[in-house]
Design a protein around this motif. Structure first.
Motif, short mmCIF file in Angstrom:
data_model
loop_
_atom_site.label_atom_id
_atom_site.label_comp_id
_atom_site.label_asym_id
_atom_site.label_seq_id
_atom_site.Cartn_x
_atom_site.Cartn_y
_atom_site.Cartn_z
N LYS A 37 0.87 -1.17 0.00
CA LYS A 37 0.00 0.00 0.00
C LYS A 37 0.90 1.22 0.00
O LYS A 37 1.72 1.41 0.91
N LEU A 38 0.77 2.08 -1.02
CA LEU A 38 1.72 3.17 -1.25
C LEU A 38 1.23 4.46 -0.58
O LEU A 38 0.93 5.46 -1.23
N GLU A 39 1.20 4.44 0.75
CA GLU A 39 0.67 5.59 1.48
C GLU A 39 1.65 6.74 1.56
O GLU A 39 1.29 7.84 1.97
N GLY A 270 9.06 4.58 6.44
CA GLY A 270 8.27 3.97 5.37
C GLY A 270 8.79 2.62 4.94
O GLY A 270 8.04 1.82 4.37
N ALA A 271 10.06 2.34 5.22
CA ALA A 271 10.67 1.06 4.84
C ALA A 271 10.75 0.09 6.01
O ALA A 271 11.15 -1.07 5.83
N THR A 272 10.37 0.53 7.21
CA THR A 272 10.56 -0.29 8.41
C THR A 272 9.77 -1.59 8.37
O THR A 272 10.28 -2.65 8.73
N ALA A 273 8.52 -1.55 7.92
CA ALA A 273 7.72 -2.77 7.87
C ALA A 273 8.32 -3.78 6.89
O ALA A 273 8.40 -4.98 7.19
N LEU A 274 8.75 -3.31 5.72
CA LEU A 274 9.37 -4.21 4.75
C LEU A 274 10.66 -4.81 5.31
O LEU A 274 10.99 -5.96 5.02
N VAL A 292 2.51 -5.31 3.02
CA VAL A 292 3.38 -4.35 3.70
C VAL A 292 2.87 -2.94 3.44
O VAL A 292 2.58 -2.57 2.30
N LEU A 293 2.77 -2.17 4.50
CA LEU A 293 2.34 -0.78 4.39
C LEU A 293 3.56 0.13 4.33
O LEU A 293 4.40 0.12 5.24
#
Length: 305
Positions: A37-39, A270-274, A292-293
């Motif tokens: 999801k590209l929030e 923004g990259a932490t979940a990935l 992944v958000l």
């Protein structure tokens, strides 16, 4: 609280104000397809605009306007929403917010004060301003209207055809993951991902209560809450599937992977979940479908600033 009702109301309230952000599936980031999801494409570069618009539109907003403390993203979102809706806004950020996020807030035209220290110091200054002026405090994560606004993201994602069994979501103060937990209520597994050096949620879960933690690291200006929000903690105790921590090195590696494979530019938060998926901090079961958000894109320094 009837969170489903509150989130549905928030979705109706912010329609036309917040962006509907795109989704995609990547075959290049892991050994199985991953839904994204590209929030980071939301107004002001993060999910925070959802909670900000919901809070201000739910009103009433006093003549003194609104005040917010922020590590950067929330302040930019409140400033943007207030400006769009015609309200005055005073934003307090810590020095650690960094020049890119400070410049983002300045571009909205809102009043900005940079405070020495970290987020907790900015929050103290914002509370003093609220007490002296009567302005409405827009909390970054621990308020029902904020959480309901952030919950619209997961509601929207499901309506876009989300297939995953498990969602990986980065955590700072907990507003974003609280919104997801409030909407899903156990219908899908939610995994909290925190930097090792900014981990207020996992520390609270281990202690059995919210506790203060030291914060530092590459994502601290977005995920650097000293204490987890009470709403998030309650929802996490009821519905969270798992909590994991990742290193700064793995966060930076995930940032690079998103850029190199898909030209997606995200900030460390923004990259932490990935990072949890790519580093092995979270290991899905065979056949488990994972999403992944990507929650923010306000990189520092701004590569095109």
């Amino acid at each position: 609280m009837d969170w489903k009702h509150a989130i549905n109301e928030a979705a109706a309230r912010i329609e036309g104000h917040a962006q509907v952000t795109p989704v995609m599936t990547s075959d290049a980031l892991w050994d199985r397809p991953v839904e994204l999801k590209l929030e980071q494409l939301q107004h002001t570069g993060s999910f925070k605009a959802r909670g900000a618009f919901n809070t201000l539109l739910a009103g009433p907003v006093p003549e003194a306007g609104v005040v917010a403390a922020s590590g950067g993203n929330h302040g930019a979102a409140v400033a943007h929403a207030a400006t769009r809706l015609g309200f005055g806004a005073q934003i307090f950020v810590p020095e650690m917010a960094g020049p890119a996020k400070i410049a983002l807030i300045e571009r909205t035209g809102a009043a900005l004060t940079v405070v020495p220290g970290e987020y907790a110091n900015a929050l103290e200054a914002a509370r003093a301003y609220e007490a002296s002026t009567g302005a409405m405090q827009v909390h970054a994560y621990d308020a029902p209207a904020t959480v309901a606004g952030q919950g619209t993201l997961t509601r929207e994602w499901e309506r876009q055809g989300l297939e995953a069994d498990t969602l990986l979501i980065a955590v700072g103060g907990g507003g974003l993951i609280a919104g997801a937990l409030a909407w899903l209520q156990g219908a899908r597994k939610v995994v909290a991902v925190e930097p090792e050096t900014s981990c207020a949620l996992s520390a609270a879960l281990e202690a059995g209560e919210a506790v203060d933690v030291e914060v530092s690291g590459v994502a601290a200006n977005a995920l650097g809450a000293r204490r987890i929000g009470g709403i998030c903690f309650e929802l996490a105790q009821a519905h969270l599937g798992e909590s994991v921590r990742v290193t700064d090195a793995s966060i930076n590696e995930a940032q690079r992977a998103l850029w190199q494979t898909h030209r997606l530019l995200v900030e460390p938060a923004g990259a932490t979940a990935l990072a949890a998926l790519r580093s092995g901090a979270y290991v899905p079961a065979p056949g488990e479908r994972v999403a992944v958000l990507l929650c923010g894109g306000n990189i520092a320094p701004d590569p095109l600033g």
